[in-house]
Motif scaffolding. Structure first.
Motif, PDB file in Angstrom:
ATOM      1  N   VAL A  49      -6.960  -8.140   8.961  1.00  0.00           N
ATOM      2  CA  VAL A  49      -6.921  -7.126   8.562  1.00  0.00           C
ATOM      3  C   VAL A  49      -5.508  -6.469   8.113  1.00  0.00           C
ATOM      4  O   VAL A  49      -5.249  -6.070   6.941  1.00  0.00           O
ATOM      5  N   LEU A  50      -4.608  -6.472   9.173  1.00  0.00           N
ATOM      6  CA  LEU A  50      -3.253  -5.580   8.958  1.00  0.00           C
ATOM      7  C   LEU A  50      -2.756  -6.443   7.996  1.00  0.00           C
ATOM      8  O   LEU A  50      -1.609  -6.003   7.233  1.00  0.00           O
ATOM      9  N   LEU A  51      -2.559  -7.636   8.257  1.00  0.00           N
ATOM     10  CA  LEU A  51      -1.823  -8.950   7.633  1.00  0.00           C
ATOM     11  C   LEU A  51      -1.722  -8.746   6.218  1.00  0.00           C
ATOM     12  O   LEU A  51      -1.087  -8.677   5.392  1.00  0.00           O
ATOM     13  N   ASP A  52      -3.351  -8.589   5.758  1.00  0.00           N
ATOM     14  CA  ASP A  52      -3.735  -8.508   4.445  1.00  0.00           C
ATOM     15  C   ASP A  52      -3.210  -7.221   3.890  1.00  0.00           C
ATOM     16  O   ASP A  52      -2.592  -7.207   2.655  1.00  0.00           O
ATOM     17  N   GLU A  53      -3.335  -5.998   4.584  1.00  0.00           N
ATOM     18  CA  GLU A  53      -2.822  -5.000   4.134  1.00  0.00           C
ATOM     19  C   GLU A  53      -1.121  -4.996   3.807  1.00  0.00           C
ATOM     20  O   GLU A  53      -0.816  -4.412   2.908  1.00  0.00           O
ATOM     21  N   VAL A  54      -0.649  -5.550   4.739  1.00  0.00           N
ATOM     22  CA  VAL A  54       0.863  -5.806   4.539  1.00  0.00           C
ATOM     23  C   VAL A  54       1.124  -6.660   3.422  1.00  0.00           C
ATOM     24  O   VAL A  54       1.999  -6.306   2.556  1.00  0.00           O
ATOM     25  N   HIS A  55       0.534  -7.792   3.062  1.00  0.00           N
ATOM     26  CA  HIS A  55       0.709  -8.728   2.011  1.00  0.00           C
ATOM     27  C   HIS A  55       0.482  -7.724   0.650  1.00  0.00           C
ATOM     28  O   HIS A  55       1.258  -7.975  -0.108  1.00  0.00           O
ATOM     29  N   ASN A  56      -0.457  -6.936   0.744  1.00  0.00           N
ATOM     30  CA  ASN A  56      -0.945  -6.227  -0.617  1.00  0.00           C
ATOM     31  C   ASN A  56       0.290  -5.267  -0.814  1.00  0.00           C
ATOM     32  O   ASN A  56       0.633  -5.065  -1.983  1.00  0.00           O
ATOM     33  N   GLN A  58       3.380  -5.546   0.151  1.00  0.00           N
ATOM     34  CA  GLN A  58       4.561  -6.249  -0.303  1.00  0.00           C
ATOM     35  C   GLN A  58       4.395  -6.531  -1.864  1.00  0.00           C
ATOM     36  O   GLN A  58       5.398  -6.401  -2.494  1.00  0.00           O
ATOM     37  N   LYS A  59       3.132  -7.200  -2.390  1.00  0.00           N
ATOM     38  CA  LYS A  59       3.031  -7.319  -3.742  1.00  0.00           C
ATOM     39  C   LYS A  59       3.342  -5.936  -4.410  1.00  0.00           C
ATOM     40  O   LYS A  59       3.982  -6.268  -5.502  1.00  0.00           O
ATOM     41  N   SER A  60       2.715  -4.941  -3.822  1.00  0.00           N
ATOM     42  CA  SER A  60       3.023  -3.850  -4.753  1.00  0.00           C
ATOM     43  C   SER A  60       4.591  -3.414  -4.872  1.00  0.00           C
ATOM     44  O   SER A  60       5.189  -2.961  -5.876  1.00  0.00           O
ATOM     45  N   ILE A  61       5.199  -3.673  -3.736  1.00  0.00           N
ATOM     46  CA  ILE A  61       6.771  -3.272  -3.657  1.00  0.00           C
ATOM     47  C   ILE A  61       7.387  -4.238  -4.463  1.00  0.00           C
ATOM     48  O   ILE A  61       8.371  -4.053  -5.309  1.00  0.00           O
ATOM     49  N   ASP A  62       6.869  -5.523  -4.657  1.00  0.00           N
ATOM     50  CA  ASP A  62       7.749  -6.599  -5.664  1.00  0.00           C
ATOM     51  C   ASP A  62       7.666  -6.208  -7.048  1.00  0.00           C
ATOM     52  O   ASP A  62       8.389  -6.327  -7.863  1.00  0.00           O
ATOM     53  N   CYS A  63       6.072  -5.613  -6.946  1.00  0.00           N
ATOM     54  CA  CYS A  63       6.085  -5.068  -8.578  1.00  0.00           C
ATOM     55  C   CYS A  63       6.872  -3.951  -8.998  1.00  0.00           C
ATOM     56  O   CYS A  63       7.694  -3.890 -10.142  1.00  0.00           O
ATOM     57  N   LEU A  64       6.877  -3.237  -8.288  1.00  0.00           N
ATOM     58  CA  LEU A  64       7.965  -1.861  -8.233  1.00  0.00           C
ATOM     59  C   LEU A  64       9.364  -2.479  -8.504  1.00  0.00           C
ATOM     60  O   LEU A  64      10.020  -1.822  -9.317  1.00  0.00           O
ATOM     61  N   ASP A  65       9.834  -3.396  -7.604  1.00  0.00           N
ATOM     62  CA  ASP A  65      11.272  -3.663  -7.728  1.00  0.00           C
ATOM     63  C   ASP A  65      11.529  -4.461  -9.199  1.00  0.00           C
ATOM     64  O   ASP A  65      12.387  -4.297  -9.792  1.00  0.00           O
ATOM     65  N   CYS A  66      10.497  -5.328  -9.594  1.00  0.00           N
ATOM     66  CA  CYS A  66      10.575  -5.813 -10.834  1.00  0.00           C
ATOM     67  C   CYS A  66      10.618  -4.874 -12.034  1.00  0.00           C
ATOM     68  O   CYS A  66      11.313  -4.801 -12.891  1.00  0.00           O
TER      69      CYS A  66
END
Length: 83
Positions: A49-56, A58-66
């Motif tokens: 569960v925690l890993l899924d939250e981390v991955h999600n 990270q996707k949001s951070i990647d989108c912000l970086d983009c």
């Protein structure tokens, strides 16, 4: 012994386990080695569960970086999508 149990409860709560999961975990802990496999299953489920939250996140951070990169004149790869 009560302090050890309380410490374990606090740790499990900090790991975001539900009260029912913590209760189950403590009951299994009191069973000794007989409950070890189920306790590991509880912990592995929460780990996932925690890993899924981390991955999600990270996707949001990647989108912000983009988006920031685009604002500064760059271009994101095709994998990067602006939501």
């Amino acid at each position: 012994k009560d302090i050890e149990v309380l410490s374990k409860v606090v740790t499990l709560r900090n790991l975001e386990l539900s009260i029912s999961e913590i209760s189950r975990y403590i009951k299994l802990m009191k069973q000794g080695n007989d409950g070890d496999n189920e306790r590991v299953r509880i912990l592995n489920r929460q780990r996932n569960v925690l890993l899924d939250e981390v991955h999600n996140k990270q996707k949001s951070i990647d989108c912000l970086d983009c988006i920031i990169y685009k604002i500064k004149g760059g271009q994101c790869g095709k994998k990067e999508k602006i939501r």
